[in-house]
Design a protein around this motif. Structure first.
Motif, PDB file in Angstrom:
ATOM      1  N   ALA A 351     -36.706   2.738  13.828  1.00 35.39           N
ATOM      2  CA  ALA A 351     -37.858   3.486  14.328  1.00 35.39           C
ATOM      3  C   ALA A 351     -39.096   3.049  13.559  1.00 35.39           C
ATOM      4  O   ALA A 351     -39.123   3.102  12.339  1.00 35.39           O
ATOM      5  N   LYS A 352     -40.115   2.608  14.285  1.00 33.58           N
ATOM      6  CA  LYS A 352     -41.333   2.090  13.665  1.00 33.58           C
ATOM      7  C   LYS A 352     -42.367   1.854  14.746  1.00 33.58           C
ATOM      8  O   LYS A 352     -42.116   2.114  15.918  1.00 33.58           O
ATOM      9  N   SER A 353     -43.520   1.328  14.380  1.00 36.06           N
ATOM     10  CA  SER A 353     -44.631   1.206  15.321  1.00 36.06           C
ATOM     11  C   SER A 353     -44.296   0.355  16.543  1.00 36.06           C
ATOM     12  O   SER A 353     -44.805   0.617  17.639  1.00 36.06           O
ATOM     13  N   THR A 354     -43.457  -0.658  16.377  1.00 35.56           N
ATOM     14  CA  THR A 354     -43.160  -1.533  17.513  1.00 35.56           C
ATOM     15  C   THR A 354     -42.253  -0.886  18.552  1.00 35.56           C
ATOM     16  O   THR A 354     -41.998  -1.486  19.602  1.00 35.56           O
ATOM     17  N   CYS A 355     -41.789   0.341  18.301  1.00 34.45           N
ATOM     18  CA  CYS A 355     -41.081   1.076  19.358  1.00 34.45           C
ATOM     19  C   CYS A 355     -41.976   1.227  20.585  1.00 34.45           C
ATOM     20  O   CYS A 355     -41.490   1.233  21.716  1.00 34.45           O
ATOM     21  N   ALA A 356     -43.275   1.359  20.368  1.00 34.84           N
ATOM     22  CA  ALA A 356     -44.200   1.485  21.493  1.00 34.84           C
ATOM     23  C   ALA A 356     -44.187   0.241  22.366  1.00 34.84           C
ATOM     24  O   ALA A 356     -44.352   0.321  23.593  1.00 34.84           O
TER      25      ALA A 356
END
Length: 423
Positions: A351-356
């Motif tokens: 889970a981190k920003s690149t999930c978007a």
């Protein structure tokens, strides 16, 4: 199933579940804490390393665990951080500075396993959460097992364990969505308001990679237009941007994940608004998207080497989109086949920003798959992992995870840890 699997959370569910476990143990110690030891499955570590913790401006496990020890409001479960005070945050940071926290990888077959051992000067307490984010498996104080808190289920007593207990089918889900009394689905509209609010926040603010915000802005460097598809994708990605960067706004989760909740509901919410659908049509579409997401997750696992938000959430969103477009059950099945054919290899690297980015990709695939399905186009049994019956396609996702990707989680975690950014 909907009321069990669609619940609110503040912050990414893995580190927040750690905070919940620490809080359970800390409440039993009832004295100044001298140490906290966490024994965690690889998937918990993977999904907690790089994600923002609401209201802290920090990422990862240390601050989540320390806040659980300080706040001690376990009754709030996945909303344990809501209402956190500046004084509590300062106390948590003090615990980190004093190096009271130790984290170890637990060798366990459970993908979701959290063991929190909290020590004081005179007492030691331990809490174990396993299988689901709020499912308490064990509580002990000074080596003595205690009665589990009301509303929790011991892992050995889960009524949904074992394949014979699971009799959900796409046909049954569709029949339910069509026939159930609308009033019993109205609670899903509260989740729609919640998830729409964090989407709007993501479109306004500079969160994470700003995937949704930059897709929605008209500029010389934006190749995306302002059509329906891109509005839906931007709205969905923006919610993940905000959530992964530590927004304190709550999210309505699906099958234990806020990003899954975002991925399967926001495309439906955004499209319903653009199409002028009424609340009942939206609620029924949300029931379908949520239940199909849960259905997919039953086979690929609560935590998995596959991206649940992309694959399960994308399939759920696709089904809800087709429903809003007036599609039939056969067309929904076509859409599921199309979406799985497109997304089945998307890995989860935490889970981190690149999930978007993954969610925006999945939303685009869901829209594309829905367009094909509404034209009665679907892959055939000759195409890769696709079977003639859609239920067989879904069920074989479990085989893909268990046989084909057995070592993938370990490899991903080792790659992440090799960067030296720590936990």
């Amino acid at each position: 199933m909907l009321k069990k699997e669609v619940v609110p959370a503040e912050g990414c569910t893995e580190p927040i579940a750690v905070a919940y476990a620490v809080s359970l143990a800390a409440e039993l110690v009832q004295e100044e804490i001298t140490s906290i030891k966490l024994l965690l499955s690889g998937n918990i570590i993977k999904n907690a390393m790089g994600v923002g913790i609401p209201g802290t401006g920090q990422t990862g496990l240390p601050i989540a665990a320390a806040l659980g020890a300080v706040i001690q409001r376990s009754y709030k479960k996945l909303e344990i951080l809501s209402g956190m005070s500046p004084e509590e945050l300062a106390q948590a940071n003090s615990m980190i500075e004093r190096k009271l926290l130790e984290v170890e990888l637990k060798e366990t077959p459970e993908k979701l396993y959290i063991e929190a051992i909290v020590r004081g000067k005179n007492h030691t307490a331990a809490a174990i959460i396993a299988k689901e984010h709020t499912q308490v498996a064990s509580l002990a104080k000074d080596g003595v097992q205690l009665e589990l808190p009301q509303g929790t289920v011991n892992c050995g007593e889960s009524e949904e364990s074992g394949p014979e207990a699971y009799a959900v089918s796409l046909d049954g889900i569709f029949d339910f969505v069509q026939s159930v009394d609308y009033n019993s689905l109205r609670f899903l509209l509260d989740g729609a308001v919640m998830n729409k609010a964090i989407s709007d926040e993501g479109l306004r603010g500079d969160y994470g990679l700003q995937v949704g915000k930059k897709m929605s802005q008209q500029s010389a460097v934006n190749l995306f237009g302002g059509d329906v598809a891109n509005k839906v994708i931007a709205a969905t990605a923006a919610a993940s941007d905000a959530r992964m960067d530590g927004s304190a706004m709550p999210v309505m989760t699906t099958a234990g994940s806020g990003n899954q909740g975002i991925a399967c509901t926001l495309p439906v919410i955004a499209l319903a608004e653009l199409m002028g659908k009424n609340e009942e049509q939206l609620a029924r579409a949300l029931a379908l998207s949520n239940l199909i997401t849960v259905h997919i997750k039953h086979y690929i696992g609560r935590l998995s080497p596959l991206c649940g938000s992309g694959i399960a959430g994308g399939v759920g969103a696709n089904s809800g989109i087709i429903y809003l477009m007036g599609g039939s059950l056969d067309q929904i099945k076509h859409g599921i086949q199309n979406t799985i054919a497109s997304l089945s290899g998307m890995i989860c690297d935490g889970a981190k920003s690149t999930c978007a980015l993954k969610i925006s990709t999945a939303t685009n695939a869901a829209i594309q798959a829905a367009t094909l399905a509404m034209n009665n186009i679907s892959p055939t049994v000759n195409d890769g992992v696709i079977f003639e019956e859609v239920e067989e396609t879904i069920q074989n996702m479990e085989r893909l995870v268990q046989e084909g990707l057995a070592a993938t989680d370990t490899t991903i975690l080792n790659i992440m840890l090799s960067k030296g950014t720590g936990i």
